[in-house]
Design a protein around this motif. Structure first.
Motif, mmCIF file in Angstrom:
data_model
loop_
_atom_site.group_PDB
_atom_site.id
_atom_site.type_symbol
_atom_site.label_atom_id
_atom_site.label_comp_id
_atom_site.label_asym_id
_atom_site.label_seq_id
_atom_site.Cartn_x
_atom_site.Cartn_y
_atom_site.Cartn_z
ATOM 1 N N THR A 218 0.839 -1.192 0.000
ATOM 2 C CA THR A 218 0.000 0.000 0.000
ATOM 3 C C THR A 218 0.876 1.244 0.000
ATOM 4 N N GLN A 219 0.503 2.236 -0.788
ATOM 5 C CA GLN A 219 1.257 3.487 -0.857
ATOM 6 C C GLN A 219 0.936 4.367 0.346
ATOM 7 N N ASP A 220 1.930 5.186 0.721
ATOM 8 C CA ASP A 220 1.749 6.085 1.854
ATOM 9 C C ASP A 220 2.680 7.278 1.643
ATOM 10 N N PRO A 221 2.143 8.486 1.622
ATOM 11 C CA PRO A 221 2.999 9.657 1.380
ATOM 12 C C PRO A 221 3.955 9.966 2.525
ATOM 13 N N ASP A 222 3.690 9.415 3.709
ATOM 14 C CA ASP A 222 4.474 9.762 4.893
ATOM 15 C C ASP A 222 5.560 8.741 5.194
ATOM 16 N N PHE A 223 5.175 7.484 5.315
ATOM 17 C CA PHE A 223 6.130 6.470 5.747
ATOM 18 C C PHE A 223 5.636 5.092 5.320
ATOM 19 N N VAL A 224 6.526 4.325 4.713
ATOM 20 C CA VAL A 224 6.214 2.943 4.338
ATOM 21 C C VAL A 224 7.228 2.040 5.022
ATOM 22 N N PRO A 225 6.805 1.228 6.004
ATOM 23 C CA PRO A 225 7.753 0.351 6.695
ATOM 24 C C PRO A 225 8.328 -0.693 5.750
ATOM 25 N N ILE A 226 9.620 -0.895 5.864
ATOM 26 C CA ILE A 226 10.281 -1.886 5.025
ATOM 27 C C ILE A 226 11.542 -2.361 5.731
ATOM 28 N N GLY A 227 11.919 -3.596 5.518
ATOM 29 C CA GLY A 227 13.163 -4.099 6.073
ATOM 30 C C GLY A 227 12.959 -5.229 7.056
ATOM 31 N N PRO A 228 14.057 -5.874 7.446
ATOM 32 C CA PRO A 228 13.991 -7.038 8.344
ATOM 33 C C PRO A 228 13.620 -6.680 9.776
ATOM 34 N N MET A 229 13.498 -5.380 10.096
ATOM 35 C CA MET A 229 13.061 -4.980 11.443
ATOM 36 C C MET A 229 11.603 -5.348 11.666
ATOM 37 N N TYR A 230 10.879 -5.622 10.583
ATOM 38 C CA TYR A 230 9.448 -5.919 10.669
ATOM 39 C C TYR A 230 9.198 -7.386 10.362
ATOM 40 N N ARG A 231 8.316 -7.973 11.124
ATOM 41 C CA ARG A 231 7.954 -9.367 10.883
ATOM 42 C C ARG A 231 7.273 -9.514 9.525
ATOM 43 N N ASP A 232 6.379 -8.596 9.223
ATOM 44 C CA ASP A 232 5.731 -8.551 7.922
ATOM 45 C C ASP A 232 5.373 -7.090 7.661
ATOM 46 N N ALA A 233 6.250 -6.391 6.944
ATOM 47 C CA ALA A 233 6.089 -4.951 6.765
ATOM 48 C C ALA A 233 4.792 -4.612 6.049
ATOM 49 N N ASN A 234 4.419 -5.397 5.040
ATOM 50 C CA ASN A 234 3.187 -5.118 4.296
ATOM 51 C C ASN A 234 1.958 -5.240 5.190
ATOM 52 N N ALA A 235 1.914 -6.322 5.960
ATOM 53 C CA ALA A 235 0.754 -6.542 6.834
ATOM 54 C C ALA A 235 0.675 -5.467 7.914
ATOM 55 N N PHE A 236 1.833 -5.096 8.478
ATOM 56 C CA PHE A 236 1.843 -4.046 9.496
ATOM 57 C C PHE A 236 1.323 -2.728 8.919
ATOM 58 N N HIS A 237 1.813 -2.368 7.739
ATOM 59 C CA HIS A 237 1.410 -1.099 7.149
ATOM 60 C C HIS A 237 -0.086 -1.079 6.865
ATOM 61 N N ARG A 238 -0.608 -2.157 6.303
ATOM 62 C CA ARG A 238 -2.041 -2.185 6.007
ATOM 63 C C ARG A 238 -2.865 -2.173 7.295
ATOM 64 N N SER A 239 -2.392 -2.885 8.298
ATOM 65 C CA SER A 239 -3.090 -2.892 9.584
ATOM 66 C C SER A 239 -3.109 -1.491 10.176
ATOM 67 N N TYR A 240 -1.972 -0.798 10.091
ATOM 68 C CA TYR A 240 -1.886 0.564 10.627
ATOM 69 C C TYR A 240 -2.863 1.491 9.899
ATOM 70 N N LEU A 241 -2.932 1.378 8.570
ATOM 71 C CA LEU A 241 -3.844 2.219 7.794
ATOM 72 C C LEU A 241 -5.305 1.902 8.112
ATOM 73 N N GLU A 242 -5.605 0.630 8.322
ATOM 74 C CA GLU A 242 -6.971 0.245 8.707
ATOM 75 C C GLU A 242 -7.314 0.821 10.082
ATOM 76 N N MET A 243 -6.329 0.825 10.982
ATOM 77 C CA MET A 243 -6.545 1.437 12.295
ATOM 78 C C MET A 243 -6.858 2.915 12.144
ATOM 79 N N GLU A 244 -6.080 3.614 11.344
ATOM 80 C CA GLU A 244 -6.320 5.040 11.137
ATOM 81 C C GLU A 244 -7.697 5.302 10.540
ATOM 82 N N LYS A 245 -8.153 4.383 9.721
ATOM 83 C CA LYS A 245 -9.416 4.579 9.012
ATOM 84 C C LYS A 245 -10.626 4.372 9.911
ATOM 85 N N GLN A 246 -10.555 3.429 10.860
ATOM 86 C CA GLN A 246 -11.785 3.093 11.576
ATOM 87 C C GLN A 246 -11.692 2.956 13.088
#
Length: 419
Positions: free
Chosen positions: A58-86
């Protein structure tokens, strides 16, 4: 109604659901179309996160998590955006300061006060309509309970527990939300060592509710699938100004550093083996006169973070702020945001029994691997920063996200008879 916790490890952004695992609740006697709508939104969020786990970024103008610091960067980012949305939180208004709706902001327990203030001032996630809420916040501060309710040196937790019991009784009689889920969509938070003890005041608060605790000790009942590990941040001045930053990996001449009091079962072992015994491992009970604690962290490759009387230590975040790779020495600690962050990629975990081998463990890490870890510490630092006002992906939002994940791990159903 039926409250159904989903099974699975907290290492997964959205654990798989076990339909057979459920707890019976009181039967609803009112229209719960709003609850149905909330649960439908959570189902859509879970589906979106599972889709992201398949690699759909998912695109994000502010910050897109990436790298081995994240267990699953894509899932985290989408989860974070869903949190912001609802995601919506209802803060119970009952209770008077200083015990309620208040907390310390310039002490070792500062994350309590900062979060309470942050959520009560928030217009994005806080809702004044409980029918729209995903979770309900119990706004008492354990640090303030200890200060104003506990009788010093009495060793009597009774006054604290009675205060919590009375509060739960008040909100459960005035509102239907505690009873409909037996507290499963409610959360409390505490950075005080006695937070877990305070949560034992009522069975449902301890067993069902989301407990956001600095003292994230699995040997004392902390459940990573349900509870949230709360970063301990000692804001002596109320701000992180002056505490962020440090030299690059190649400009840190000291292998490892620790300075701290002799309390708890772990530190005596560390000091026995390493205090003033090795120039590479600067381990001190008291810092030499004129030596700066924070300068030592900035000069060190690794910062040793042993447990004290409780598993949490403010040194973990202090190390991250200074760009120093944390060395976590504890057998039962769940580090903050472990369902999102892969701590093994930017920290070193050392069992207590291996303290005698501490130097060998650190020396066996290759220079190239250390440089990677140190750069990752700097990259994850934004998730631990205290900002005024809070900024996306900072510590306030990461704590909210951890609560959001636990709420997605619960389902509240309607119209199911008691079993």
């Amino acid at each position: 109604m039926d409250y159904t916790p989903m099974s699975g490890s907290s290492n997964n952004i959205v654990p798989p659901m076990n339909e057979s695992d459920h707890v019976p609740l009181l039967k609803a006697r009112r229209d719960h179309t709003n609850l149905d709508r909330i649960e439908a939104g959570l189902r859509r969020a879970r589906a979106a996160i599972k889709e992201a786990k398949q690699g759909n970024r998912t695109q994000d103008p502010d910050f897109v998590p990436i790298g081995p610091m994240y267990r699953d960067a894509n899932a985290f980012h989408r989860s974070y955006l869903e949190m912001e949305k609802q995601f919506k939180i209802f803060v119970y208004g009952e209770g008077e300061p200083p015990v309620f709706h208040n907390g310390p902001c310039k002490s070792i327990y500062s994350t309590e006060g900062n979060f309470i203030y942050g959520i009560e001032m928030n217009n994005q996630f806080r809702t004044r309509d409980p029918e729209k809420a995903h979770v309900f916040f119990l706004p008492f501060s354990v640090a303030m309970l200890v200060r104003f309710v506990y009788v010093r040196d009495s060793h009597d937790f009774g006054p604290i527990k009675r205060t919590v019991i009375d509060y739960v009784n008040i909100i459960s009689k005035k509102y239907p939300y505690w009873n409909r889920s037996l507290g499963a969509d409610h959360f409390m938070l505490s950075c005080h060592d006695w937070g877990p003890e305070a949560s034992r005041s009522t069975l449902h608060l301890y067993k069902n509710s989301i407990r956001v605790l600095c003292n994230a000790n699995t040997s004392e009942g902390f459940n990573p699938a349900k509870d949230v590990s709360f970063p301990e941040i000692n804001l002596r001045t109320g701000s992180i100004h002056g505490f962020l930053g440090g030299p690059s990996a190649s400009h840190r001449p000291i292998l490892a550093f620790f300075a701290g009091g002799l309390h708890g079962p772990v530190r005596p072992v560390l000091l026995e083996h390493w205090e003033n015994k090795d120039e590479d491992l600067r381990v001190h009970r008291y810092l030499p006169k004129g030596v700066s604690y924070y300068d030592m962290m900035r000069k060190s490759k690794y910062c040793i973070c042993p447990s004290g009387y409780e598993v949490a230590s403010p040194r973990v975040v202090e190390a991250i702020y200074a760009g120093c790779v944390p060395v976590l020495i504890s057998d039962h600690y769940v580090p903050p945001f472990s369902d999102v962050l892969n701590w093994k990629s930017f920290s070193v975990e050392v069992p207590v029994k291996d303290i005698p081998n501490l130097k060998k463990i650190l020396m066996d890490i290759s220079p190239r691997q250390y440089i990677r870890m140190q750069r990752r510490v700097v990259q994850v630092r934004r998730h631990f920063e205290v900002q005024y006002p809070p900024k996306r992906f900072d510590v306030f939002h990461m704590v909210l996200h951890s609560v959001w994940l636990r709420r997605m791990n619960v389902r509240v159903h309607n119209d199911v008879d008691l079993l």
